[in-house]
Design a protein around this motif. Structure first.
Motif, PDB file in Angstrom:
ATOM      1  N   ALA A 399      44.140  42.553  46.050  1.00 25.72           N
ATOM      2  CA  ALA A 399      45.164  42.021  46.951  1.00 25.72           C
ATOM      3  C   ALA A 399      44.724  40.689  47.541  1.00 25.72           C
ATOM      4  CB  ALA A 399      45.442  43.032  48.064  1.00 25.72           C
ATOM      5  N   GLY A 400      43.453  40.596  47.926  1.00 23.71           N
ATOM      6  CA  GLY A 400      42.942  39.341  48.472  1.00 23.71           C
ATOM      7  C   GLY A 400      42.941  38.231  47.456  1.00 23.71           C
ATOM      8  N   MET A 401      42.518  38.540  46.219  1.00 27.73           N
ATOM      9  CA  MET A 401      42.510  37.519  45.162  1.00 27.73           C
ATOM     10  C   MET A 401      43.921  37.020  44.873  1.00 27.73           C
ATOM     11  SD  MET A 401      41.644  37.819  41.104  1.00 27.73           S
ATOM     12  CE  MET A 401      43.367  38.256  40.797  1.00 27.73           C
ATOM     13  N   ALA A 402      44.871  37.963  44.734  1.00 32.77           N
ATOM     14  CA  ALA A 402      46.248  37.568  44.438  1.00 32.77           C
ATOM     15  C   ALA A 402      46.829  36.705  45.545  1.00 32.77           C
ATOM     16  CB  ALA A 402      47.115  38.818  44.231  1.00 32.77           C
ATOM     17  N   ALA A 403      46.594  37.111  46.792  1.00 28.19           N
ATOM     18  CA  ALA A 403      47.115  36.337  47.926  1.00 28.19           C
ATOM     19  C   ALA A 403      46.497  34.948  47.950  1.00 28.19           C
ATOM     20  CB  ALA A 403      46.835  37.080  49.231  1.00 28.19           C
ATOM     21  N   GLY A 404      45.195  34.877  47.691  1.00 33.44           N
ATOM     22  CA  GLY A 404      44.511  33.585  47.722  1.00 33.44           C
ATOM     23  C   GLY A 404      44.979  32.649  46.627  1.00 33.44           C
ATOM     24  N   LEU A 405      45.117  33.159  45.405  1.00 35.85           N
ATOM     25  CA  LEU A 405      45.541  32.313  44.292  1.00 35.85           C
ATOM     26  C   LEU A 405      46.988  31.854  44.444  1.00 35.85           C
ATOM     27  CD1 LEU A 405      43.854  34.101  41.248  1.00 35.85           C
ATOM     28  CD2 LEU A 405      43.158  31.992  42.385  1.00 35.85           C
ATOM     29  N   LEU A 406      47.847  32.744  44.947  1.00 34.73           N
ATOM     30  CA  LEU A 406      49.238  32.355  45.175  1.00 34.73           C
ATOM     31  C   LEU A 406      49.329  31.309  46.285  1.00 34.73           C
ATOM     32  CD1 LEU A 406      50.995  35.841  44.892  1.00 34.73           C
ATOM     33  CD2 LEU A 406      51.125  33.966  43.251  1.00 34.73           C
ATOM     34  N   ALA A 407      48.508  31.489  47.334  1.00 37.86           N
ATOM     35  CA  ALA A 407      48.493  30.513  48.424  1.00 37.86           C
ATOM     36  C   ALA A 407      47.965  29.159  47.960  1.00 37.86           C
ATOM     37  CB  ALA A 407      47.646  31.040  49.583  1.00 37.86           C
ATOM     38  N   ALA A 408      47.083  29.198  46.940  1.00 35.49           N
ATOM     39  CA  ALA A 408      46.522  27.954  46.409  1.00 35.49           C
ATOM     40  C   ALA A 408      47.489  27.225  45.491  1.00 35.49           C
ATOM     41  CB  ALA A 408      45.230  28.255  45.660  1.00 35.49           C
ATOM     42  N   GLY A 409      48.637  27.847  45.196  1.00 41.23           N
ATOM     43  CA  GLY A 409      49.652  27.156  44.418  1.00 41.23           C
ATOM     44  C   GLY A 409      49.944  27.730  43.050  1.00 41.23           C
ATOM     45  N   LEU A 410      49.244  28.788  42.642  1.00 42.53           N
ATOM     46  CA  LEU A 410      49.546  29.391  41.352  1.00 42.53           C
ATOM     47  C   LEU A 410      50.897  30.102  41.398  1.00 42.53           C
ATOM     48  CD1 LEU A 410      46.512  28.865  40.689  1.00 42.53           C
ATOM     49  CD2 LEU A 410      46.526  31.065  39.493  1.00 42.53           C
ATOM     50  N   SER A 411      51.611  30.060  40.300  1.00 41.63           N
ATOM     51  CA  SER A 411      52.851  30.822  40.186  1.00 41.63           C
ATOM     52  C   SER A 411      52.520  32.251  39.772  1.00 41.63           C
ATOM     53  CB  SER A 411      53.773  30.186  39.144  1.00 41.63           C
ATOM     54  OG  SER A 411      53.201  30.271  37.854  1.00 41.63           O
ATOM     55  N   VAL A 412      53.500  33.142  39.872  1.00 41.48           N
ATOM     56  CA  VAL A 412      53.274  34.534  39.467  1.00 41.48           C
ATOM     57  C   VAL A 412      52.905  34.622  37.981  1.00 41.48           C
ATOM     58  CG1 VAL A 412      54.359  36.797  39.181  1.00 41.48           C
ATOM     59  CG2 VAL A 412      54.694  35.515  41.305  1.00 41.48           C
ATOM     60  N   PRO A 413      53.614  33.944  37.060  1.00 39.58           N
ATOM     61  CA  PRO A 413      53.189  33.997  35.654  1.00 39.58           C
ATOM     62  C   PRO A 413      51.758  33.492  35.443  1.00 39.58           C
ATOM     63  CG  PRO A 413      55.430  33.166  35.793  1.00 39.58           C
ATOM     64  CD  PRO A 413      54.906  33.212  37.200  1.00 39.58           C
ATOM     65  N   GLN A 414      51.378  32.448  36.170  1.00 43.30           N
ATOM     66  CA  GLN A 414      50.012  31.940  36.043  1.00 43.30           C
ATOM     67  C   GLN A 414      48.996  32.960  36.542  1.00 43.30           C
ATOM     68  OE1 GLN A 414      50.556  28.298  38.262  1.00 43.30           O
ATOM     69  NE2 GLN A 414      50.813  27.064  36.411  1.00 43.30           N
ATOM     70  N   LEU A 415      49.340  33.665  37.619  1.00 43.59           N
ATOM     71  CA  LEU A 415      48.462  34.718  38.130  1.00 43.59           C
ATOM     72  C   LEU A 415      48.289  35.825  37.093  1.00 43.59           C
ATOM     73  CD1 LEU A 415      46.854  36.054  40.414  1.00 43.59           C
ATOM     74  CD2 LEU A 415      49.013  36.975  41.293  1.00 43.59           C
ATOM     75  N   ILE A 416      49.363  36.168  36.393  1.00 46.47           N
ATOM     76  CA  ILE A 416      49.281  37.187  35.342  1.00 46.47           C
ATOM     77  C   ILE A 416      48.373  36.705  34.205  1.00 46.47           C
ATOM     78  CG2 ILE A 416      50.629  38.428  33.599  1.00 46.47           C
ATOM     79  CD1 ILE A 416      52.968  38.402  35.608  1.00 46.47           C
ATOM     80  N   LEU A 417      48.446  35.425  33.874  1.00 42.82           N
ATOM     81  CA  LEU A 417      47.565  34.867  32.846  1.00 42.82           C
ATOM     82  C   LEU A 417      46.105  34.911  33.302  1.00 42.82           C
ATOM     83  CD1 LEU A 417      49.704  31.817  31.659  1.00 42.82           C
ATOM     84  CD2 LEU A 417      49.172  33.887  30.341  1.00 42.82           C
ATOM     85  N   VAL A 418      45.866  34.678  34.571  1.00 42.79           N
ATOM     86  CA  VAL A 418      44.507  34.801  35.119  1.00 42.79           C
ATOM     87  C   VAL A 418      43.999  36.229  34.932  1.00 42.79           C
ATOM     88  CG1 VAL A 418      43.142  34.802  37.246  1.00 42.79           C
ATOM     89  CG2 VAL A 418      44.685  32.901  36.766  1.00 42.79           C
ATOM     90  N   CYS A 419      44.877  37.206  35.195  1.00 38.48           N
ATOM     91  CA  CYS A 419      44.504  38.616  35.008  1.00 38.48           C
ATOM     92  C   CYS A 419      44.129  38.902  33.561  1.00 38.48           C
ATOM     93  CB  CYS A 419      45.654  39.525  35.431  1.00 38.48           C
ATOM     94  SG  CYS A 419      45.833  39.696  37.205  1.00 38.48           S
ATOM     95  N   ALA A 420      44.868  38.319  32.630  1.00 38.16           N
ATOM     96  CA  ALA A 420      44.545  38.508  31.211  1.00 38.16           C
ATOM     97  C   ALA A 420      43.154  37.963  30.899  1.00 38.16           C
ATOM     98  CB  ALA A 420      45.602  37.825  30.344  1.00 38.16           C
ATOM     99  N   GLY A 421      42.836  36.801  31.458  1.00 39.98           N
ATOM    100  CA  GLY A 421      41.508  36.222  31.253  1.00 39.98           C
ATOM    101  C   GLY A 421      40.410  37.069  31.869  1.00 39.98           C
ATOM    102  N   LEU A 422      40.641  37.550  33.082  1.00 40.58           N
ATOM    103  CA  LEU A 422      39.654  38.405  33.742  1.00 40.58           C
ATOM    104  C   LEU A 422      39.452  39.708  32.976  1.00 40.58           C
ATOM    105  CD1 LEU A 422      40.657  37.935  37.501  1.00 40.58           C
ATOM    106  CD2 LEU A 422      38.658  36.977  36.318  1.00 40.58           C
ATOM    107  N   ASN A 423      40.532  40.237  32.416  1.00 38.71           N
ATOM    108  CA  ASN A 423      40.411  41.482  31.667  1.00 38.71           C
ATOM    109  C   ASN A 423      39.602  41.284  30.388  1.00 38.71           C
ATOM    110  OD1 ASN A 423      41.391  44.367  31.681  1.00 38.71           O
ATOM    111  ND2 ASN A 423      42.042  43.748  29.635  1.00 38.71           N
ATOM    112  N   THR A 424      39.675  40.090  29.806  1.00 32.49           N
ATOM    113  CA  THR A 424      38.839  39.784  28.645  1.00 32.49           C
ATOM    114  C   THR A 424      37.363  39.869  29.018  1.00 32.49           C
ATOM    115  OG1 THR A 424      40.548  38.309  27.765  1.00 32.49           O
ATOM    116  CG2 THR A 424      38.320  38.048  26.888  1.00 32.49           C
ATOM    117  N   LEU A 425      37.015  39.309  30.178  1.00 32.82           N
ATOM    118  CA  LEU A 425      35.624  39.375  30.646  1.00 32.82           C
ATOM    119  C   LEU A 425      35.220  40.817  30.924  1.00 32.82           C
ATOM    120  CD1 LEU A 425      35.581  36.320  33.110  1.00 32.82           C
ATOM    121  CD2 LEU A 425      34.778  36.418  30.737  1.00 32.82           C
TER     122      LEU A 425
END
Length: 455
Positions: A399-425
């Motif tokens: 919840a903190g990561m999502a709130a922070g990234l959205l506040a930093a200007g990421l869109s919801v689709p971009q946040l989902i793409l970040v999740c895909a990258g994190l899941n790869t790791l």
């Protein structure tokens, strides 16, 4: 063990060792979701009667109050579930749930938001005490070749019950806000769970010599240490399960914004998105038994993780493409689900969400079965408690990561793409740290490729 081919997992539903417990779990998961959604909707659509606070604040307060008890009380709950007969613990927890629902009824009549929020916290406590029993009971009542199927049924029932609670709450608030009707509904579900728990057979005491103590910080740290000492495979599995809830917390929390702001839909579109995700998890959970051939098969976990990455990435890209379409004119109230389904790209979005759920089921069910199989019976509840603590912590970080990234200007689709990258790791970490998982993955793929070629 018999040489006959094991029967379908659904036969367990008709057996006393599993059926009453399954019904009890369904009622509890339904009521958790039902109560939270009722409070959120009442505050959203009848704000003046309950509070001057914003709906967003109340929603976040409700979520936080529900999850907090998992951090505070899971260690103590695990001790109780290992020390005492699990059927006795379940009945005690269900009896307390009925009392909580009576307090909820007062909150409805008094239109007291503090009372309702306190009851949500109490239901979080109820779930924190039920959780360790829920997963540690299965290996005591199921055979090894039934563990994957039993866990699949449990995950299917949990997600569909959560979905059902959310949908029924919406239907109720749309038709009535009569405190009597709301009270009858929540109390009736709690009583159903209590009655079904009376038919759960005794399991015996797993650790009768265990001395019960209560110290939040000390016991929480001791419980996490106990889980670490259970073995690298068990500890890595717990981290992987918690990672699933991290991903789920981010993705599910973004579905309302994704449906409304990106896909231009109304509430019916958001409901459809939540529904297909839950149905996907249910399908994936049930598939685990046949895909594992009635074994505890951790080779399915990498398949689930790879699927999560691929379809998270595609959901992000599909959402961006949908949002950039110029032929779709926005409406004042948003697209209804029929209009949305007729729009180009909508089926791809829904397929991605469904498959994220499906591969999530393939990911999480074998992990739960692996933990149950490889944890000593005297410590199973406390190890599951450690899992609940980790789940809660991962969800808070999500919840903190999502709130922070959205506040930093990421869109919801971009946040989902970040999740895909994190899941790869996370997938790479899983390959490197969990004993035997890569080998089992390769063996599973080779065996099933050979069977397909023979057909």
């Amino acid at each position: 063990m018999s040489n006959l081919k094991p029967k379908s997992q659904f036969r367990l539903l008709a057996q006393k060792r599993f059926g009453p417990f399954f019904a009890t779990q369904l009622a509890g998961a339904f009521n958790d979701s039902f109560l939270k959604q009722l409070v959120i909707l009442l505050v959203t659509f009848h704000t003046a009667q309950y509070t001057t606070l914003s709906t967003g604040l109340v929603t976040n307060m409700a979520a936080g109050l529900f999850i907090l008890p998992f951090v505070l009380f899971s260690a103590f709950a695990g001790q109780l579930a290992d020390r005492y007969d699990k059927s006795l613990v379940i009945r005690s927890v269900k009896a307390v749930e009925v009392v909580i629902m009576l307090a909820v009824s007062f909150g409805f009549y008094a239109k007291s938001l503090p009372t309702l929020l306190a009851c949500i916290f109490a239901m979080g406590c109820h779930s924190a005490f039920f959780g360790p029993v829920k997963y540690s009971l299965l290996p005591r009542v199921l055979h090894q070749d039934e563990l994957t199927g039993g866990n699949g049924l449990l995950e299917m029932g949990t997600f569909l019950s959560i979905l059902g609670g959310t949908l029924v709450a919406g239907l109720m608030v749309a038709s009535t806000t009569d405190p009597l009707m709301l009270s009858i509904a929540v109390t009736g579900v709690a009583l159903t769970g209590l009655v079904s728990s009376l038919f759960i057979p005794p399991t015996g005491e797993a650790a009768p010599e265990l001395k019960i103590r209560f110290s939040m910080v000390k016991d929480t740290l001791a419980t996490l240490k106990l889980a670490q000492d259970e073995g690298k495979g068990v500890w890595t599995s717990l981290l992987a399960i918690s990672w699933f809830w991290f991903m789920g917390a981010v993705l599910l929390s973004q579905i309302p914004a994704l449906g409304k702001d990106v896909l231009r839909g109304d509430t019916s579109v958001v409901t459809v998105m939540l529904a297909v995700f839950s149905i996907g998890v249910a399908i994936g959970s049930l598939l685990c038994e046949s895909l594992s051939e009635h074994k505890v098969e951790i080779g399915l976990v990498p398949i689930g993780s790879i699927g999560l990455t691929l379809f998270c990435a595609d959901l992000g890209l599909a959402s961006l493409q949908f949002a950039n379409m110029t032929t779709l004119a926005p409406t004042a109230t948003g697209l209804g689900w029929g209009e949305f389904m007729a729009a180009t790209g909508s089926w791809r979005v829904l397929a991605d969400i469904t498959l994220i759920g499906l591969f999530g089921g393939l990911f999480i069910v074998p992990l739960y079965a692996y933990v149950q199989l490889n944890t000593h019976a005297q410590r199973q509840s406390r190890v599951i408690s450690a899992n609940n603590i980790l789940n809660a912590l991962f969800m808070v970080v999500a919840a903190g990561m999502a709130a922070g990234l959205l506040a930093a200007g990421l869109s919801v689709p971009q946040l989902i793409l970040v999740c895909a990258g994190l899941n790869t790791l996370a997938t790479v970490y899983l390959y490197l740290t969990m004993p035997g998982i890569f080998e089992r993955f390769v063996v599973w793929v080779v065996e099933h490729k050979t069977k397909l070629l023979k057909r």
